[in-house]
Design a protein around this motif. Structure first.
Motif, PDB file in Angstrom:
ATOM      1  N   ARG A  74     -17.124   2.184 -14.860  1.00  0.00           N
ATOM      2  CA  ARG A  74     -15.848   1.648 -14.406  1.00  0.00           C
ATOM      3  C   ARG A  74     -15.051   2.769 -13.759  1.00  0.00           C
ATOM      4  O   ARG A  74     -14.946   3.864 -14.297  1.00  0.00           O
ATOM      5  N   ILE A 107     -16.129  -2.036 -10.936  1.00  0.00           N
ATOM      6  CA  ILE A 107     -17.329  -1.655 -11.686  1.00  0.00           C
ATOM      7  C   ILE A 107     -18.417  -1.341 -10.667  1.00  0.00           C
ATOM      8  O   ILE A 107     -18.678  -2.130  -9.755  1.00  0.00           O
ATOM      9  N   ASP A 123     -13.456  -5.755 -11.785  1.00  0.00           N
ATOM     10  CA  ASP A 123     -13.581  -5.777 -13.239  1.00  0.00           C
ATOM     11  C   ASP A 123     -12.874  -7.005 -13.793  1.00  0.00           C
ATOM     12  O   ASP A 123     -11.665  -7.128 -13.715  1.00  0.00           O
TER      13      ASP A 123
END
Length: 183
Positions: free
Chosen positions: A97, A102, A158
C-alpha cells in the motif's frame, strides 16, 4: 607499562599472608556429591543421554519439540503462499500500500532458461480481498514468457483490501498465490 610503578610494602613488622591448600581438609566439610566427584565415583553424563539427565533438561527438550512442531504445522497449514513453481518458472506475488493505492507485482523468473526457449502465454487473475472476505477488485493480466525475469504489474484503489489473491495460469497449469498487503 608498570616499570615506573612503585611496590607498596607493608609497614611495621607484619608477616606476609600464606595460603595453604589441603585437599582432605577442604573436602571434609563438602557435600557428598562433591566428595563423590573427587573420588571418581561420579561420571558426567555425555552424548544424547544428557537431554534426559534431569528434569530441567527434559522440560527444555519437550519445549523445543513443541515449538518446532508448532512452526512446522503453522507453515504447512498457512494459506498465504506468495510463491509457486510452474514448469521450472518461479512466480512470486507481492502487494503493498502506498498512499491510497495498492500496488501488485507478480514476478516470473527462470534462471536456467535459455534465450531460445519457446514462449508461452501467462495469464494472471488478480483479486483484491477486503476485510469482509469479499472481492473488491478484479483484473486480468497477461504476458508472453520466454526467458529471464518478467513482471506483471497493476495498481488499484484501496477499498479496505487486506490481501490479494492471484490465480496464475501458465502452460495450461493453474496455481493460486496469496499476498498480504504490506504497509
Amino acid at each position: 607499562m608498570f616499570e615506573d610503578a612503585e611496590e607498596i610494602k607493608k609497614e611495621g613488622g607484619e608477616k606476609e599472608l600464606h595460603f595453604y591448600y589441603n585437599r582432605e581438609e577442604r573436602l571434609k566439610n563438602a557435600p557428598q556429591n562433591v566428595k563423590d566427584y573427587y573420588e571418581g565415583k561420579m561420571k558426567p553424563v555425555r552424548g544424547f543421554r544428557v537431554l534426559f539427565a534431569n528434569k530441567q533438561n527434559r522440560f527444555m527438550l519437550l519445549t523445543l519439540v513443541i515449538v518446532i512442531a508448532f512452526a512446522w504445522i503453522y507453515t504447512g497449514l498457512n494459506n498465504s503462499r506468495s510463491g509457486t513453481n510452474i514448469n521450472g518458472i518461479l512466480f512470486d506475488a507481492q502487494a503493498f500500500r502506498y498512499e491510497d493505492d495498492i500496488y501488485v507485482n507478480i514476478k516470473a523468473q527462470n534462471k536456467k532458461a535459455l534465450q531460445n526457449a519457446t514462449p508461452f502465454p501467462v495469464l494472471a487473475e488478480v483479486r483484491g480481498i477486503n476485510s469482509d472476505g469479499e472481492v473488491s477488485y478484479k483484473e486480468e493480466l497477461t504476458i508472453v514468457y520466454d526467458y529471464g525475469e518478467k513482471y506483471l504489474r497493476t495498481k488499484f484503489a484501496d477499498y479496505d483490501i487486506i490481501r490479494v489473491d492471484v490465480t496464475v495460469n501458465a502452460a495450461g497449469i493453474e496455481k493460486e498465490l496469496t499476498a498480504f498487503i504490506k504497509h
